[in-house]
Design an enzyme around this catalytic site. Sequence first.
Site, PDB file in Angstrom:
ATOM      1  N   ARG A  79       0.838  -1.219   0.000  1.00 56.14           N
ATOM      2  CA  ARG A  79       0.000   0.000   0.000  1.00 56.14           C
ATOM      3  C   ARG A  79       0.866   1.260   0.000  1.00 56.14           C
ATOM      4  NH1 ARG A  79      -3.818   3.066   3.664  1.00 56.14           N
ATOM      5  NH2 ARG A  79      -5.790   3.207   2.563  1.00 56.14           N
ATOM      6  N   ILE A  94      -7.830   8.007  -0.694  1.00 49.84           N
ATOM      7  CA  ILE A  94      -7.865   6.546  -0.820  1.00 49.84           C
ATOM      8  C   ILE A  94      -8.660   6.079   0.394  1.00 49.84           C
ATOM      9  CG2 ILE A  94      -5.608   6.412   0.335  1.00 49.84           C
ATOM     10  CD1 ILE A  94      -4.948   3.923  -1.098  1.00 49.84           C
ATOM     11  N   SER A  95      -9.608   5.160   0.195  1.00 42.15           N
ATOM     12  CA  SER A  95     -10.464   4.699   1.301  1.00 42.15           C
ATOM     13  C   SER A  95      -9.647   3.951   2.341  1.00 42.15           C
ATOM     14  CB  SER A  95     -11.539   3.745   0.792  1.00 42.15           C
ATOM     15  OG  SER A  95     -12.335   4.368  -0.161  1.00 42.15           O
ATOM     16  N   GLN A  96     -10.223   3.839   3.541  1.00 40.90           N
ATOM     17  CA  GLN A  96      -9.520   3.081   4.584  1.00 40.90           C
ATOM     18  C   GLN A  96      -9.480   1.604   4.166  1.00 40.90           C
ATOM     19  OE1 GLN A  96     -13.141   3.109   7.662  1.00 40.90           O
ATOM     20  NE2 GLN A  96     -11.254   2.344   8.534  1.00 40.90           N
TER      21      GLN A  96
END
Length: 234
Positions: free
Chosen positions: A51, A77-79
């Site tokens: 990531r 960016i989403s969790q």
Amino acid sequence: MTAANTNEDQFAILRRTMVEQVALHADHVSGKTGRDAIAHPVMEAIGRVPRHAFVPVEMTLYAYLDSPLPIGCGKTISQPFIVALMTDLLEIGAGHRVLEIGTGLGYQAALLAELAAEVYTVELIKELGQSGRRRLDEQGYGNVQFRIGDGSLGWPDHAPYDRIIATAAPDLIPPALLQQLKPGGRMVIPAGLEDDQRLLLVTKDEGGRYETDEILPVRFSHLMSGADEHDSGD
Ligand code: SAH
């Protein structure tokens, strides 16, 4: 051992911790999502994708927190838990062709590329799409095709898709996406007005009929139109 190796080892440790957090989070909200756990292949893919390579360099230290992060151009960016849940809901098969709307810096696309045969990803903001493409290329994801354009129109040239995922929220599901989903296909998409969005799972049966399940309240950035991008002066 080189400094680069040491860093990679540290990232691997942080990534394992993130995977544990995602599993705990999934367990905690299983009553709401109706899913006891994220499927193993999805968890394994999350354990593999670096990531930190898909966030801006100044965010590297935070890449493995179970939290959303800014990726530039006012986007996030989403969790990891939400990314895991959306990927899990798709139930991707190894032979599938998947369409993603909202490439951003490419983290979700990398996960899709780990699980599916072919990934097609569309991004409206050129700067993000190009950066996402470079990051996915650098990490060796050769099964991803890119397009800069308005994803609310889908990507008709490669339709129909077994699976469709949107990482930005329209008020209503764009008809083009429903049309480009294969019979028997699944689509995961956040939708609704700004303060009242839901994560939706849409299934299309073999006869072409749709069913929509509401999974969770969520907060995503808005799915823009081509005109919005023009207005932003880019
Ligand atoms: N999937 C990304 C997260 C991106 S955030 C990741 O893993 O990093 C949502 C993205 O949707 C933003 O990059 C935004 O620019 C993009 N977007 C918004 N409206 C769009 C549209 N109409 N077509 C394509 N992309 C769009």
